[in-house]
Enzyme design. Structure first.
Site, PDB file in Angstrom:
ATOM      1  N   CYS A 142       0.827  -1.209   0.000  1.00 38.78           N
ATOM      2  CA  CYS A 142       0.000   0.000   0.000  1.00 38.78           C
ATOM      3  C   CYS A 142       0.867   1.267   0.000  1.00 38.78           C
ATOM      4  O   CYS A 142       1.599   1.498  -0.936  1.00 38.78           O
ATOM      5  CB  CYS A 142      -0.995  -0.031   1.159  1.00 38.78           C
ATOM      6  SG  CYS A 142      -2.402   1.093   0.873  1.00 38.78           S
ATOM      7  N   HIS A 235      -4.274  -4.233   0.061  1.00 38.73           N
ATOM      8  CA  HIS A 235      -4.051  -4.801   1.394  1.00 38.73           C
ATOM      9  C   HIS A 235      -4.503  -6.260   1.428  1.00 38.73           C
ATOM     10  O   HIS A 235      -5.479  -6.598   2.099  1.00 38.73           O
ATOM     11  CB  HIS A 235      -4.843  -4.012   2.438  1.00 38.73           C
ATOM     12  CG  HIS A 235      -4.184  -2.756   2.895  1.00 38.73           C
ATOM     13  ND1 HIS A 235      -3.049  -2.757   3.682  1.00 38.73           N
ATOM     14  CD2 HIS A 235      -4.500  -1.454   2.671  1.00 38.73           C
ATOM     15  CE1 HIS A 235      -2.697  -1.499   3.937  1.00 38.73           C
ATOM     16  NE2 HIS A 235      -3.555  -0.699   3.346  1.00 38.73           N
ATOM     17  N   GLU A 237      -3.404  -8.556   3.090  1.00 38.52           N
ATOM     18  CA  GLU A 237      -3.268  -9.082   4.458  1.00 38.52           C
ATOM     19  C   GLU A 237      -4.465  -8.754   5.346  1.00 38.52           C
ATOM     20  O   GLU A 237      -4.594  -9.309   6.453  1.00 38.52           O
ATOM     21  CB  GLU A 237      -1.989  -8.525   5.110  1.00 38.52           C
ATOM     22  CG  GLU A 237      -2.088  -7.131   5.681  1.00 38.52           C
ATOM     23  CD  GLU A 237      -2.039  -6.005   4.664  1.00 38.52           C
ATOM     24  OE1 GLU A 237      -2.031  -4.824   5.077  1.00 38.52           O
ATOM     25  OE2 GLU A 237      -2.009  -6.296   3.453  1.00 38.52           O
TER      26      GLU A 237
END
Length: 302
Positions: A142, A235, A237
């Site tokens: 990001c 993102h 994750e």
């Protein structure tokens, strides 16, 4: 892959409940095996949540990984306790004499600030330059991806008219690329940012390869031609509830919060969102660890 983490790290209990294969540093020390040494430069404000999210993904492969958590010495964290940082984190000064097989540089909610005005920018650029010779492969996420693209390749971020938030469909553009092995032609990933990078600048840069983009969210996966740097503008994750938490946080602050796109069923924020990017996220991190870290790193750094 067993993750080697400090015995008292709060993420340990969460990951054990999820049956993620982890081991504490005492058990790992007694194994006759050379683990992959991965550093995580955690720039996110809620560091404990980010630790858990990244460790969950790093645990989905058959090798042992030793984790070193880093934070900027030139920035005072406001939402993570000093005790947590002192107990589990190191600064760049403490580890700069070491070599690492991989490094992850996370995002940070500071897109509105010019890079040079970020109070730890000088420290971050020193770390990114150090990665060229001391880290086998670095993954930027990001804002960390935008910072890396700017510092290494002079591609600046640009403000968006409205926040890019939601779960978007992406297309794999290059084959055969090891990072994309096993990917479907279309896959999902969350985004949460107020800036982006120009698609044409990335596509035409002689030292970069565009691997994936989204018609709605723009550039997603980029890799340097020497394959040492990987940039992920979204993102992957994120937990299933992270975008929801961000949306409710901004609403509580009285901000004109944008509803995350393609996230809540029927765009109804009272309904629980579904996690549609789990398989992609695990495959992305597993491919990175296998093909760009494990198979490329020397057994003994010199």
């Amino acid at each position: 892959m067993p993750i080697n983490i400090p015995r008292d790290l709060p993420a340990k209990e969460i990951l054990e409940k999820e049956r993620i294969f982890i081991m504490d540093d005492v058990r790992a020390f007694n194994q006759e095996i050379r683990p992959l040494n991965i550093a995580i430069l955690n720039l996110m404000p809620e560091k404990e949540k980010t630790e858990t999210q990244l460790l969950r993904l790093l645990g989905n492969s058959p090798l042992q990984v030793h984790i070193t958590l880093l934070h900027p010495a030139t920035h005072e964290a406001k939402t993570t306790s000093k005790n947590h940082l002192e107990q589990f984190y190191k600064t760049f000064k403490q580890i700069k004499h070491q070599k690492f097989d991989g490094m992850i540089i996370t995002g940070a909610p500071i897109e509105h600030i010019p890079f040079e005005d970020v109070n730890y920018w000088s420290e971050l650029t020193e770390i990114m330059d150090w990665c060229k010779t001391n880290v086998t492969s670095t993954m930027h996420i990001c804002w960390g991806a935008q910072a890396g693209l700017y510092h290494h390749f002079n591609i600046d971020k640009r403000p968006l008219d409205e926040k890019c938030t939601g779960v978007f469909t992406h297309t794999s553009l290059q084959e055969p690329i090891k990072l994309l092995r096993g990917f479907d032609d279309l896959f999902f990933s969350p985004h949460s940012r107020n800036t982006d990078v120009d698609l044409n600048e990335v596509k035409t840069h002689p030292d970069l390869t565009l691997l994936s983009h989204s018609e709605e969210a723009g550039v997603y996966l980029v890799m340097s031609k020497d394959e040492k740097f990987i940039f992920v503008t979204g993102h992957p994750e994120y937990d299933v509830q992270t975008l929801q938490d961000e949306f409710m946080r901004d609403k509580t602050k009285g901000m004109d919060a944008k509803l995350p796109e393609h996230y809540f069923p029927n765009d109804d924020p009272t309904r629980a969102p579904l996690k549609t990017w789990r398989s992609h996220a695990n495959l992305l991190f597993m491919n990175w660890l296998n093909y760009y870290v494990y198979q490329e790193t020397p057994y003994e750094w010199k």
